[in-house]
Motif scaffolding. Structure first.
Motif, PDB file in Angstrom:
ATOM      1  N   ALA A  14      -2.504 -11.337   2.732  1.00 20.99           N
ATOM      2  CA  ALA A  14      -2.933 -11.350   4.132  1.00 20.99           C
ATOM      3  C   ALA A  14      -2.058 -12.277   4.980  1.00 20.99           C
ATOM      4  N   LYS A  15      -1.722 -13.442   4.439  1.00 20.23           N
ATOM      5  CA  LYS A  15      -0.938 -14.417   5.208  1.00 20.23           C
ATOM      6  C   LYS A  15       0.469 -13.897   5.507  1.00 20.23           C
ATOM      7  N   PHE A  16       1.149 -13.377   4.487  1.00 16.89           N
ATOM      8  CA  PHE A  16       2.515 -12.892   4.690  1.00 16.89           C
ATOM      9  C   PHE A  16       2.554 -11.623   5.535  1.00 16.89           C
ATOM     10  N   SER A  17       1.501 -10.810   5.448  1.00 20.93           N
ATOM     11  CA  SER A  17       1.480  -9.541   6.176  1.00 20.93           C
ATOM     12  C   SER A  17       1.053  -9.705   7.627  1.00 20.93           C
ATOM     13  N   LYS A  47       5.969 -11.374   7.617  1.00 25.01           N
ATOM     14  CA  LYS A  47       7.068 -11.064   6.696  1.00 25.01           C
ATOM     15  C   LYS A  47       7.036  -9.624   6.200  1.00 25.01           C
ATOM     16  N   TRP A  48       5.828  -9.100   5.958  1.00 27.26           N
ATOM     17  CA  TRP A  48       5.702  -7.815   5.282  1.00 27.26           C
ATOM     18  C   TRP A  48       4.776  -6.877   6.044  1.00 27.26           C
ATOM     19  N   ASN A  49       4.764  -5.638   5.541  1.00 26.92           N
ATOM     20  CA  ASN A  49       3.747  -4.646   5.891  1.00 26.92           C
ATOM     21  C   ASN A  49       3.538  -4.557   7.400  1.00 26.92           C
ATOM     22  N   GLU A  50       2.366  -4.920   7.943  1.00 23.66           N
ATOM     23  CA  GLU A  50       2.154  -4.812   9.383  1.00 23.66           C
ATOM     24  C   GLU A  50       2.990  -5.787  10.190  1.00 23.66           C
ATOM     25  N   GLN A  51       3.481  -6.851   9.538  1.00 21.68           N
ATOM     26  CA  GLN A  51       4.370  -7.852  10.154  1.00 21.68           C
ATOM     27  C   GLN A  51       3.813  -8.402  11.474  1.00 21.68           C
ATOM     28  N   LEU A  63       0.842  -1.195   0.000  1.00 21.08           N
ATOM     29  CA  LEU A  63       0.000   0.000   0.000  1.00 21.08           C
ATOM     30  C   LEU A  63       0.878   1.247   0.000  1.00 21.08           C
ATOM     31  N   PRO A  64       0.339   2.373  -0.424  1.00 18.05           N
ATOM     32  CA  PRO A  64       1.070   3.634  -0.263  1.00 18.05           C
ATOM     33  C   PRO A  64       1.347   3.908   1.220  1.00 18.05           C
ATOM     34  N   ASP A  65       2.407   4.653   1.494  1.00 19.83           N
ATOM     35  CA  ASP A  65       2.795   4.913   2.883  1.00 19.83           C
ATOM     36  C   ASP A  65       1.663   5.545   3.685  1.00 19.83           C
ATOM     37  N   TRP A  66       0.909   6.449   3.061  1.00 24.42           N
ATOM     38  CA  TRP A  66      -0.110   7.190   3.808  1.00 24.42           C
ATOM     39  C   TRP A  66      -1.289   6.299   4.236  1.00 24.42           C
ATOM     40  N   LEU A  67      -1.426   5.132   3.589  1.00 26.61           N
ATOM     41  CA  LEU A  67      -2.513   4.218   3.960  1.00 26.61           C
ATOM     42  C   LEU A  67      -2.116   3.246   5.061  1.00 26.61           C
ATOM     43  N   GLY A  68      -0.834   3.174   5.361  1.00 22.36           N
ATOM     44  CA  GLY A  68      -0.400   2.297   6.441  1.00 22.36           C
ATOM     45  C   GLY A  68      -0.294   0.854   6.010  1.00 22.36           C
ATOM     46  N   ASN A  69      -1.209   0.020   6.497  1.00 19.34           N
ATOM     47  CA  ASN A  69      -1.138  -1.406   6.198  1.00 19.34           C
ATOM     48  C   ASN A  69      -2.543  -1.989   6.116  1.00 19.34           C
ATOM     49  N   PHE A  70      -2.616  -3.298   6.033  1.00 19.53           N
ATOM     50  CA  PHE A  70      -3.900  -3.955   5.770  1.00 19.53           C
ATOM     51  C   PHE A  70      -4.782  -4.105   7.001  1.00 19.53           C
ATOM     52  N   GLN A  71      -4.336  -3.588   8.125  1.00 20.28           N
ATOM     53  CA  GLN A  71      -5.204  -3.534   9.302  1.00 20.28           C
ATOM     54  C   GLN A  71      -6.091  -2.286   9.272  1.00 20.28           C
ATOM     55  N   ASN A  72      -5.862  -1.402   8.324  1.00 19.71           N
ATOM     56  CA  ASN A  72      -6.574  -0.129   8.226  1.00 19.71           C
ATOM     57  C   ASN A  72      -7.972  -0.348   7.628  1.00 19.71           C
ATOM     58  N   PRO A  73      -9.052  -0.148   8.398  1.00 25.24           N
ATOM     59  CA  PRO A  73     -10.400  -0.397   7.874  1.00 25.24           C
ATOM     60  C   PRO A  73     -10.835   0.617   6.820  1.00 25.24           C
TER      61      PRO A  73
END
Length: 447
Positions: free
Chosen positions: A178-181, A186-190, A135-145
């Motif tokens: 979703a699995k890797f993050s 491994k990635w993003n929100e880790q 995701l773009p930096d300003w959106l953070g990660n996949f925990q962002n609703p």
């Protein structure tokens, strides 16, 4: 009196040795399907892709931008020329979401406009990939609703800017993202929790659904090629564990939510135990997103793993293979199929892997399952995918049709040979009568 043969009568009528060809290949034209691919709506879609992953690692400090690390920002014109030189008409291409959308509601189209103009000039059909592991930096990660609504706005902007594009992959490999993050860290929100995984997957599926609705506003005839990892975890024990049984069901989770296919009861309990609400579940089950839906399955031999009796999990190659695994997905969702990714990290072994995958596709077609296309992924070698991009080591993975210097690997010649032999086969055997429809797709109405 001996009965005459009909052949003697035919020969008397039309002449001895009259040339009767028959239609030995089937279909309306008798064409056997050989020759390089043509741009028509009944042709099987032979493709390659340009690796475009861009997750973050080290808690967001490092961006793994594969378009940069594989040299595409510098050599994009050459890369597109290589696609045409291969004789290919179709390209899985990912726009760099993190670069285009650096600020909410504002988009920088400088790079993408140049590339898309050249793709159009070369008459390459893009399958446009809008989100590829980051995701773009300003959106953070996949925990962002809030991520789904922002991504939908981006998808609308892309579809509006490039109205000539018909084929899209809104989100690449939702399950793996979703699995890797959120489950393997491994990635993003880790993160490494089931709750984080469920949060990520529901947010990403919602983003894909909303994006598809936006794409369909501008291209009502859109073809949505989902690209999802075809996985399986084997277990070398007499008594199968509940953990592995559940794991093998969770691989369907992204497509279950996307295609409104009710998950199994134990999966539903897992979802509800880890944060999915009843209202969210009912929202996903309302129906499928619009567009002509194609179920793309990515298969690498390393997608299959084996849990040994001592608990150690190892990669194993090709126990079931793309055909056996994808057939299960097809029987579950009944969607046209595309083999959307494959490769092997060995330049010398790649040609045989290519042909093995192609034999899988031919068997699938023989069984009457519609397979629309095949993709060798990727055009150029990749970096650090042997460790899933988790660390920035810079190791080159020799899995492309071409190396980093844009010189061909042996698999490029093998793919050209395959194309010359099969390049004009139709989407389905004897399928000249069938084409990809030019009509608008319509939402299915529930009674």
């Amino acid at each position: 009196m001996a009965a005459k043969s009909f052949l003697s009568i035919i020969n008397k009528k039309y002449g001895e040795g009259a040339d009767y060809q028959g239609d030995q290949h089937g279909g309306s034209t008798g064409q056997n399907g050989s020759g390089l691919p043509k741009n028509n709506l009944s042709n099987f879609m032979f493709a390659t892709g340009i690796e475009c992953s861009y997750p973050t690692i080290e808690n967001g400090k490092i961006r793994r931008d594969m378009l940069e690390e594989c040299g595409h920002y510098t050599h994009w014109k050459k890369d597109l020329q290589l696609v045409r030189e291969m004789g290919l008409n179709v390209l899985r291409y990912g726009l760099p979401y993190h670069i285009i959308s650096k600020v909410e509601g504002r988009y920088d189209w400088d790079f993408s406009d140049q590339v898309m103009k050249e793709i159009k000039r070369l008459k390459i059909i893009p399958i446009l990939d809008l989100m590829h592991f980051g995701l773009p930096d300003w959106l953070g990660n996949f925990q962002n609703p809030e991520m789904p609504i922002h991504f939908a706005a981006y998808a609308a902007a892309v579809a509006k800017r490039y109205p000539w594009v018909r084929f899209y992959t809104p989100v690449n490999e939702i399950y793996v993202t979703a699995k890797f993050s959120a489950k393997e860290g491994k990635w993003n929100e880790q993160l490494k929790t089931d709750k984080a995984f469920v949060t990520a997957i529901k947010n990403i599926v919602a983003a894909s659904i909303l994006a598809t609705h936006q794409i369909a506003r501008y291209r009502p005839d859109c073809v949505i090629v989902q690209s999802e990892s075809a996985e399986y975890l084997h277990e070398a024990t007499v008594c199968k564990s509940a953990e592995i049984i559940l794991d093998n069901k969770l691989r369907f989770l992204a497509l279950d939510l996307l295609y409104a296919h009710p998950p199994d009861a134990d999966v539903c309990m897992y979802l509800f135990d880890n944060g999915l609400t009843r209202n969210e579940y009912e929202w996903f089950m309302k129906g499928e997103p619009p567009g002509y839906q194609v179920m793309g399955n990515d298969y690498y031999g390393r997608n299959e793993r084996l849990k040994m009796p001592d608990g150690n999990i190892v990669n194993v190659s090709d126990i079931l293979g793309w055909y056996q695994i994808t057939k299960v997905y097809y029987e579950r969702y009944k969607k046209p199929v595309m083999h959307t990714e494959t490769n092997v990290f060995n330049a010398e072994k790649a040609p045989m892997w290519l042909w093995k995958q192609w034999m899988n596709i031919l068997q699938m077609r023989k069984d009457g399952i519609p397979v629309l296309g095949f993709t060798w992924y990727s055009l150029i070698d990749q970096v650090d995918w042997d460790i899933g991009l988790a660390e920035k080591k810079g190791k080159i993975n020799e899995c492309g049709l071409f190396d980093m210097n844009r010189k061909p690997h042996p698999v490029a010649a093998a793919y050209k040979l395959l194309l010359s032999e099969f390049g004009q086969i139709t989407v389905t055997p004897f399928g000249e009568i069938f084409t990809i429809s030019v009509k608008d797709a319509k939402l299915k109405k529930q009674a």
